[in-house]
Design a protein around this motif. Sequence first.
Motif, PDB file in Angstrom:
ATOM      1  N   LEU A  68     -72.704  37.756  74.043  1.00 46.35           N
ATOM      2  CA  LEU A  68     -73.986  38.200  73.516  1.00 46.35           C
ATOM      3  C   LEU A  68     -73.829  38.474  72.026  1.00 46.35           C
TER       4      LEU A  68
ATOM      5  N   PRO B  50     -80.609  40.195  74.975  1.00 42.59           N
ATOM      6  CA  PRO B  50     -79.981  40.384  76.287  1.00 42.59           C
ATOM      7  C   PRO B  50     -80.919  40.035  77.435  1.00 42.59           C
ATOM      8  N   GLU B  51     -82.216  40.360  77.280  1.00 42.18           N
ATOM      9  CA  GLU B  51     -83.177  40.034  78.341  1.00 42.18           C
ATOM     10  C   GLU B  51     -83.301  38.531  78.522  1.00 42.18           C
TER      11      GLU B  51
ATOM     12  N   SER C 220     -81.119  36.267  77.713  1.00 36.95           N
ATOM     13  CA  SER C 220     -79.842  35.729  78.198  1.00 36.95           C
ATOM     14  C   SER C 220     -79.717  35.887  79.705  1.00 36.95           C
ATOM     15  N   ILE C 221     -80.089  37.058  80.212  1.00 36.27           N
ATOM     16  CA  ILE C 221     -79.932  37.303  81.644  1.00 36.27           C
ATOM     17  C   ILE C 221     -80.964  36.522  82.452  1.00 36.27           C
TER      18      ILE C 221
ATOM     19  N   VAL D 211     -68.768  40.458  79.672  1.00 36.93           N
ATOM     20  CA  VAL D 211     -69.609  40.419  78.475  1.00 36.93           C
ATOM     21  C   VAL D 211     -68.757  40.687  77.244  1.00 36.93           C
TER      22      VAL D 211
ATOM     23  N   LEU E 242     -79.017  46.915  77.378  1.00 30.76           N
ATOM     24  CA  LEU E 242     -78.368  46.213  78.490  1.00 30.76           C
ATOM     25  C   LEU E 242     -78.989  46.542  79.840  1.00 30.76           C
TER      26      LEU E 242
ATOM     27  N   LEU F 163     -79.587  43.519  82.009  1.00 28.07           N
ATOM     28  CA  LEU F 163     -78.385  42.883  82.539  1.00 28.07           C
ATOM     29  C   LEU F 163     -77.860  43.613  83.757  1.00 28.07           C
ATOM     30  N   THR F 164     -77.719  44.925  83.627  1.00 31.92           N
ATOM     31  CA  THR F 164     -77.122  45.698  84.712  1.00 31.92           C
ATOM     32  C   THR F 164     -78.047  45.811  85.916  1.00 31.92           C
TER      33      THR F 164
ATOM     34  N   TYR G 205     -77.563  42.104  87.458  1.00 27.74           N
ATOM     35  CA  TYR G 205     -76.183  41.746  87.790  1.00 27.74           C
ATOM     36  C   TYR G 205     -75.297  42.990  87.695  1.00 27.74           C
TER      37      TYR G 205
ATOM     38  N   LEU H  57     -71.017  43.536  86.300  1.00 32.76           N
ATOM     39  CA  LEU H  57     -70.940  43.153  84.900  1.00 32.76           C
ATOM     40  C   LEU H  57     -69.987  44.102  84.193  1.00 32.76           C
TER      41      LEU H  57
ATOM     42  N   THR I   7     -74.814  32.365  73.668  1.00 33.53           N
ATOM     43  CA  THR I   7     -76.235  32.634  73.453  1.00 33.53           C
ATOM     44  C   THR I   7     -76.671  32.285  72.038  1.00 33.53           C
TER      45      THR I   7
END
Length: 594
Positions: free
Chosen positions: A369, A429-430, A432-433, A449, A461, A464-465, A468, A471, A510
């Motif tokens: 990221l 991050p949003e 990417s996930i 990451v 994050l 992401l969490t 997933y 992580l 990314t």
Amino acid sequence: MISVSSGMDVDRNRSSSPNSRTPRLGPSRLSSSRIRSSSSSCFSLWYRRKRTKVLLSLIALLALFFFVNYVMLLRLQHQQDLPHPLPKSSLRSSLSISIQGKSNKNSTKKKPQKGNYARMLALAAHALAENKREPKDLWQEPLVPASSWTPCSDQRNWEPNEGSNGYILVTANGGINQQRVAVCNAVVVARLLNSTLVIPKFMYSSVWRDTSQFGDIYQEEHFINNLTPDIRIVRELPKKLQSLDLEAIGSVVTDVDMGKEAKPSFYLKHILPIILKNQVVHFIGFGNRLAFDPIPFELQRLRCRCNFHALQFVPRIQETAGLLLKRLRGHAGLIGPLDRHLVGPFGELNLEKSEKSSKKASKYLALHLRFEIDMVAHSLCEFGGGEEERKELEAYREIHFPALALLKNTTKLPSPSELRSEGLCPLTPEESILMLAALGFKRQTNIFVAGSNLYGGRSRLAALTSLYPKLVTKENLLSSAELEPFANYSSQLAALDFIGCAASDAFAMTDSGSQLSSLVSGYRIYYGGGRMPTIRPNKRRLASIFMKNSTIEWRVFEQRMRKAVRQTKHVQTRPKARSVYRYPRCKECMCRTI
């Protein structure tokens, strides 16, 4: 005179008298109509009641469907909030997130910044809860065309260079990855000018705040020995040259004095005379100051040899990285295809120390990221933080990128929305996930990451969490004691991220402009044998997809995202004038067996 009313009475009386009865021959036409009308009315009433029951049943089923979905999402969020137990060394044991927040107090107070993706994140959570089978090619790259390329830049076809014309000093700027490129370019320039290279030095940066020098990151002895057949390398200038005022005699060359990606002819015309006259030249900065084309074959091969063979991390970085890989895989009894090149003997040492176990090592995906504040500020994009974000990034630019800040204030530049539509903004991050979820990576995927000091801190994050939970970063896989030797040395910490990404079963970048992502993807191509897939999103194509986030359905989003990424997974040779560090599939760096 007879009145009208009395006449009517007379008629009524006549009709009611017995003598005036008319014989009844059956029901009249009017009475039949009444019967039919009555039966039709009963049928209509029954039909309306039946239809009402059907509609009520459908409404009840829809309500039940939405209630079940709500309960599933609620349970999903509840499971994410539960603390995960941490058994002994296992990747699954350390799958709780502990990302470093920004040191800036204002940033740590920010609320989660989901931008406009709340709807898409909810759809992604629902899709992941269905636990569908992953696409077959998710962890693969086209094996046959990719495996036909093998490393061969360690082959030479020339005699050693005496370096008799003079000495080259280099003080490289930027972070560890920019410095790595500068070092290899300096090696090529030294050979080109028949000069002796002094072990490069690294410039202190107000952005990176790292005092690390070459010998703190790379093995000096290995670097010298590996390149001795090519150029002469020394650790310092001769004493008679150390006392010279290099700036006064005109031997200092900065990035301002030469254009980006200068051709070999520039060095022969402008730099060689300085060396012949003063016996020394000092390059300061030296970021991307040597072109990739046109370059003679053997010089280009030397460039690859430096990057892929001569630069090896020091043992203490290799040892800690070996522990990182062991814990990422959840099993010590596995050596990856790149381990020998990345961590040297420490990969095999972990194998020797491991107990015999039938436990299968875990696959993991590495995600870089590139969303640190320097990248965010330099992009001139906006990321959903409003006026507070704009003021903070502007203040950062004033301090760290004054030239960019001046340009922004004096020149009309593209707007943030225009930059985003052209794919010039780093993925958040949003975003990417959402990309990973659309590609089909399961909720239980192990994700490492890199670049965890994200702009916005922990709150950034959240997406992401929530999607997933497995992580991790180096900060929660390695203990405080194991990380302590690298504290306050961002370049050495970045070396751990480099190794964690390069050795992964799949790697997702990314930002294609990131030096770390470029070097990692090139390293995986060079040593991966066609078995190390890399996800390289085309940000311009992704931008057109994300722009429809408020209306697009998940199925359509998924199809478009997979198509966009699949088109970047094809095996290609190095395009003209592009980096050999990122695209090593060329005759100078690799040999083709088919």
